[in-house]
Design an enzyme around this catalytic site. Structure first.
Site, mmCIF file in Angstrom:
data_model
loop_
_atom_site.group_PDB
_atom_site.id
_atom_site.type_symbol
_atom_site.label_atom_id
_atom_site.label_comp_id
_atom_site.label_asym_id
_atom_site.label_seq_id
_atom_site.Cartn_x
_atom_site.Cartn_y
_atom_site.Cartn_z
ATOM 1 N N GLY A 1 0.779 -1.247 0.000
ATOM 2 C CA GLY A 1 0.000 0.000 0.000
ATOM 3 C C GLY A 1 0.797 1.276 0.000
ATOM 4 C CB CYS B 1 -4.443 -7.444 -2.342
ATOM 5 S SG CYS B 1 -3.427 -6.002 -2.009
ATOM 6 C CG ASN B 2 -9.383 -3.484 -1.125
ATOM 7 O OD1 ASN B 2 -10.485 -3.227 -1.562
ATOM 8 N ND2 ASN B 2 -9.218 -4.274 -0.076
ATOM 9 C CB THR B 3 -2.948 -2.186 -2.592
ATOM 10 O OG1 THR B 3 -3.430 -1.811 -1.302
ATOM 11 C CG2 THR B 3 -1.921 -1.198 -3.061
ATOM 12 C CB CYS C 1 -6.898 -2.342 3.490
ATOM 13 S SG CYS C 1 -5.431 -3.361 3.833
ATOM 14 C CB THR C 2 -7.998 -7.919 2.337
ATOM 15 O OG1 THR C 2 -6.603 -7.845 1.978
ATOM 16 C CG2 THR C 2 -8.845 -7.766 1.090
HETATM 17 N N1 DGL Z 1 -4.266 -6.129 2.013
HETATM 18 C C1 DGL Z 1 -3.916 -5.142 1.068
HETATM 19 C C2 DGL Z 1 -5.156 -4.391 0.557
HETATM 20 O O1 DGL Z 1 -6.259 -4.900 0.614
HETATM 21 C C3 DGL Z 1 -2.832 -4.152 1.336
HETATM 22 C C4 DGL Z 1 -1.898 -4.281 2.458
HETATM 23 C C5 DGL Z 1 -0.543 -3.713 2.130
HETATM 24 O O2 DGL Z 1 -0.354 -2.498 2.209
HETATM 25 O O3 DGL Z 1 0.292 -4.520 1.755
HETATM 26 O O4 DGL Z 1 -5.037 -3.295 0.068
#
Ligand code: DGL
Length: 280
Positions: free
Chosen positions: A50, A81-83, A195-196
């Site tokens: 992120g 993962c949203n990112t 964010c997950t």
């Molecule tokens: N879990 C990830 C998401 O949903 C991001 C976490 C990270 O910054 O690595 O965005």
């Protein structure tokens, strides 16, 4: 079912995230698709995503997708993962045209539909909030609700390391910076966990914003969309099949296996081995 469908229905579904966050999506996938096999990759060795640039996230997403296709012949890919979804999903779909790919995005649409006050808080990584994909989503809903966006630098990493003190401090700091939560007309009555990793800070966030606020995360819709894509191709596992998650899922990490194993035990209540992977 066609011969091709019958052959593919036994293949596994690939799932990846920068780390433990995708386990919140995997939990929903296990519930929605109990007959499927999964391969989960946590890219802890190259996280967090992120706060890194798109080039890094695209390269990592591509390398992991290639690994899952080549080593596990996956029938579908879930970008948990949203990112990574924001940065890389378009490229992944171009590069793997025959692979059904499901991504995750912050639940702004359901939030705009269900919020009473139409004041909505959104927690996400800096990468997600700055992405073109997110900006377009926000613009499409701008006339429906007021969104308060909060980049949460360091929060995914604190959750990843299971650092309770830092997680508590960051959740308190970020939610306070956003303004007032509650059910009065100018208060945020809905909080989008974009964010997950953040569902694993659910209790801490709840302690900061109060019981009345509705939390929205994306795991269940992603699981339903995965079902739809497989159903359309007749690639779903045979109806009625039921596998125990501890045996249906292979876990691997590019980082610390012990850390992932502890997170799996804590968040999925599974005692299972974790492979250490080198994915370049
Ligand atoms: N879990 C990830 C998401 O949903 C991001 C976490 C990270 O910054 O690595 O965005």
């Amino acid at each position: 079912m066609s011969a091709a469908g019958a052959a593919r229905c036994l293949d596994a579904i690939g799932v990846f995230d920068s780390g433990v966050g995708g386990l919140s999506v995997l939990r929903a996938l296990h519930a929605e698709l109990p007959g499927e096999r999964f391969v989960y990759v946590a890219d802890n060795g190259h996280a967090p995503y992120g706060e890194r640039d798109d080039t890094h996230v695209i390269a990592r997403s591509h390398a992991i997708a290639r690994h899952l296709v080549n080593q596990h012949a996956i029938k579908a890919l879930v970008v948990a993962c949203n990112t990574a979804t924001a940065a890389a999903i378009q490229r992944l779909r171009l590069d793997f045209p025959d692979l059904p790919i499901v991504g995750i995005e912050p639940a702004l649409k359901p939030a705009a539909a269900s919020s009473q006050t139409k004041h909505i808080g959104v927690l996400a990584t800096r990468g997600t909030l700055n992405s073109e994909k997110f900006r377009a989503l926000l613009a499409s809903l701008q006339d429906q609700a007021h969104f308060v966006l909060q980049p949460c630098d360091g929060l995914a990493d604190a959750i990843e390391r299971d650092d309770a003190i830092k997680t508590e401090a960051l959740c308190a700091y970020f939610t306070r910076a956003m303004g007032q939560f509650g059910s009065k007309s100018d208060e945020m009555d809905t909080l989008v966990l974009g964010c997950t990793h953040y569902p694993f800070a659910n209790d801490v966030l709840r302690a900061n914003v109060g019981q009345a606020v509705v939390f929205l995360e994306g795991g269940a819709p992603v699981a339903r969309q995965t079902r739809r894509l497989l159903e359309a191709r007749s690639w779903l596992a045979p109806e009625g099949a039921q596998l125990a998650p501890a045996t249906s899922t292979v876990f691997g990490t590019t980082g610390n296996a012990g850390q992932l194993q502890a997170a799996i035990a804590r968040w999925l209540q599974l005692q299972t081995g974790v492979q250490t992977l080198s994915i370049t």
